[in-house]
Design an enzyme around this catalytic site. Structure first.
Site, PDB file in Angstrom:
ATOM      1  N   GLU A 103     -91.046 -83.871  -5.301  1.00 33.79           N
ATOM      2  CA  GLU A 103     -91.643 -83.155  -6.430  1.00 33.79           C
ATOM      3  C   GLU A 103     -91.612 -84.014  -7.552  1.00 33.79           C
ATOM      4  OE1 GLU A 103     -90.116 -79.215  -6.434  1.00 33.79           O
ATOM      5  OE2 GLU A 103     -90.852 -78.822  -4.355  1.00 33.79           O
TER       6      GLU A 103
ATOM      7  N   GLU B  26     -91.404 -79.050   2.884  1.00 34.66           N
ATOM      8  CA  GLU B  26     -90.876 -77.958   2.364  1.00 34.66           C
ATOM      9  C   GLU B  26     -91.788 -76.764   2.476  1.00 34.66           C
ATOM     10  OE1 GLU B  26     -88.637 -77.865  -1.311  1.00 34.66           O
ATOM     11  OE2 GLU B  26     -88.256 -80.003  -1.000  1.00 34.66           O
TER      12      GLU B  26
HETATM   13  O1  AHR Z   1     -85.926 -75.937  -1.178  1.00 34.83           O
HETATM   14  C1  AHR Z   1     -85.398 -75.586  -2.542  1.00 34.83           C
HETATM   15  C2  AHR Z   1     -86.046 -76.394  -3.502  1.00 34.83           C
HETATM   16  O2  AHR Z   1     -87.485 -76.114  -3.728  1.00 34.83           O
HETATM   17  C3  AHR Z   1     -86.038 -77.898  -3.272  1.00 34.83           C
HETATM   18  O3  AHR Z   1     -84.998 -78.487  -3.756  1.00 34.83           O
HETATM   19  C4  AHR Z   1     -87.152 -78.442  -4.211  1.00 34.83           C
HETATM   20  O4  AHR Z   1     -87.750 -79.579  -3.662  1.00 34.83           O
HETATM   21  C5  AHR Z   1     -88.100 -77.367  -4.181  1.00 34.83           C
HETATM   22  O5  AHR Z   1     -88.600 -76.882  -5.490  1.00 34.83           O
END
Ligand code: AHR
Length: 483
Positions: free
Chosen positions: A172, A297
């Site tokens: 991110e 994610e």
């Molecule tokens: O999964 C939780 C968080 O969500 C992670 O640390 C981050 O990469 C995303 O914003």
């Protein structure tokens, strides 16, 4: 309604890595959830709780992303090696400012992978770390011969190098990973990836930070500038029922309205369009489709359970989450040509988890059961189908080793659906017929009632003139395997 499955047509391989998991140093995800330490009363092997390891082994987790997420960008891997009583105690500034004692580090991660049979996917610290830190970590893990880091690894008790194929460079970066612009990130990525040492025969698979949701400009710029230097581009997409406003309430994991059921479904289905559009941009720079999209994610994100630490992201998991999991996996299969890996967030006790723990108790969530029921699709060949589907139903089909597997999700709240699948008279024996269903739309397992939702057998199907006719209940996921 009849769906014709083109079982003789060649389809893309559904990478097993689409069934990957993500575990971060966040809340009770690793500590308590996976790692309890060697001296715990909770049954464990080398600190890894046996109930969790066994459950994860059963779903054959192919790959586990670690140590973050946001945590990765504050993590110094050197804090997590060597004698435990000498490891630095740091503050986990992203997740509740709690003490991180580093008792779970690189050696423990590989021990966990050994126990569950998964491959590593390490996210290095590009946010606050350095190229040297990254290069030395890779050296520590993978260098077979003599070198300062390999010697240090041996001093810490590990002779042979581990195998490491997946390396994430930047998490991110457009947000919590450094607030970078795509041009800056892309140049930095090019520099970082230049110094990843390569000691193994198999080349390192390098994953660059991709877009958030529908940020197509990010994808365009990164592909343009860094495209030739990456193998995978990671997309993050969470299902927030109430909409895309991260600041307002994300609504409750249980006790929600019908309206929120439908908004969750709509929001999760949007990933199809998002993958399609990012893939089209990738096609522009990579027409041969040699680079992959990686969704490292994904999953539902609700308000935390009442009374729990807001920084721990602990949420319940209902039949609605099972719908979300099945819808996403069905969509992922469709994009199997470009999509190589996906990692649901996060394995235990965090966000859309497979497992929840409380002390020495553990429950399997509805999402876990979907991952269990979908196992036949891993590394199978995607089978295309045509024919009109009823609204609010989605399916996927694949073939492997002479077996055809069809998975269906009916996310109607009231209506069951009768479906006919035809497959050119080539499969005439049902090998297994599995069902996950619930009466209430927020039905879930609890520590007092751990089996409220569990995998069952479905009986309402028949083979008729070479076709499969099946009645799929509302709020259910079904998987049928045939030979
Ligand atoms: O999964 C939780 C968080 O969500 C992670 O640390 C981050 O990469 C995303 O914003």
């Amino acid at each position: 309604m009849t769906i014709n499955l083109l079982v003789n047509k060649e389809g893309a391989k559904i990478s097993k890595y689409l069934y990957g998991q993500f575990s971060e140093h966040l809340g009770r995800g690793i500590y308590e959830g996976i790692y309890v330490g060697e001296n715990s009363d909770i049954p464990n092997v080398n600190g890894m709780r046996t109930d969790v390891v066994n459950a994860l082994k059963d779903i054959h987790v192919p790959v586990l992303r670690w140590p973050g997420g946001l945590f990765a960008d504050t993590y110094n891997w050197r804090d997590g090696i060597g004698p435990k009583d000498q490891r630095k105690k740091i503050v986990n500034t992203n997740w509740g400012n709690v003490t991180e004692d580093n008792s779970f580090g690189t050696h423990e991660y590989f021990e966990l992978l050994d126990q569950i049979g998964a491959e590593p996917y390490i996210a290095v610290n590009m946010g606050s770390g350095s190229i040297r830190e990254m290069a030395e970590w890779v050296e520590y893990v993978t260098m077979p011969g003599q070198s300062p880091m390999a010697d240090l690894r041996r001093k810490n008790g590990r002779q042979e190098p581990w195998k490491l194929r997946f390396l994430g460079i930047g998490n991110e970066a457009w947000g919590g990973g450094g607030q970078m612009r795509p041009e800056f990130y892309s140049d930095l990525y090019r520099r970082y990836q230049s110094f990843v040492p390569q000691y193994e025969d198999e080349p390192m698979y390098k994953v660059a930070c991709g877009p958030s949701e529908d940020d197509y400009e990010w994808t365009d710029k990164v592909m343009q500038i860094a495209g030739p230097f990456l193998d995978g581009l990671s997309l993050h997409y969470y299902t927030l029922p109430a909409g895309e406003d991260w600041q307002s309430s994300k609504t409750s994991a249980t006790g929600f309205s019908e309206d929120l059921w439908w908004r969750t479904i709509d929001r999760t289905k949007k990933i199809d369009e998002i993958i399609t559009k990012h893939s089209a941009i990738m096609d522009k720079y990579d027409p041969e489709q040699e680079k992959n999209l990686v969704i490292d994610e994904w999953g539902t994100w609700y308000d935390v359970e009442k009374g729990t630490n807001p920084g721990f992201l602990y949420q319940q998991n209902t039949i609605r989450d099972a719908m979300v999991a099945a819808i996403n996996l069905n969509i992922f299969h469709k994009h199997a040509k470009r999509l190589y890996m996906a990692n649901i967030a996060q394995t235990v006790n965090v966000l859309q988890a497979m497992l929840l723990t409380d002390g020495d108790q553990m429950i399997k969530t509805p999402t876990y059961y979907v991952f269990d029921m979908y196992q036949n699709h891993m590394d199978a060949e995607f089978v295309e189908g045509f024919g009109k589907m009823p609204a609010n139903v989605s399916y996927t089909a694949s073939k492997k080793d002479g077996k055809l597997t069809i998975s269906i999700v009916n996310y109607n709240l009231e209506d069951s659906e009768e479906l006919t699948f035809s497959f050119e008279n080539q499969f005439n024996t049902v090998l297994s017929a599995k069902l996950l269903m619930a009466d209430a739309m927020d039905a879930h397992n609890t520590f007092d009632n751990p089996d409220q939702i569990h995998e069952d057998k479905i009986t309402e199907y028949k083979l008729l003139n070479g076709d499969l006719v099946i009645n799929v209940p509302n709020k259910s996921v079904v998987t049928i395997a045939l030979r």
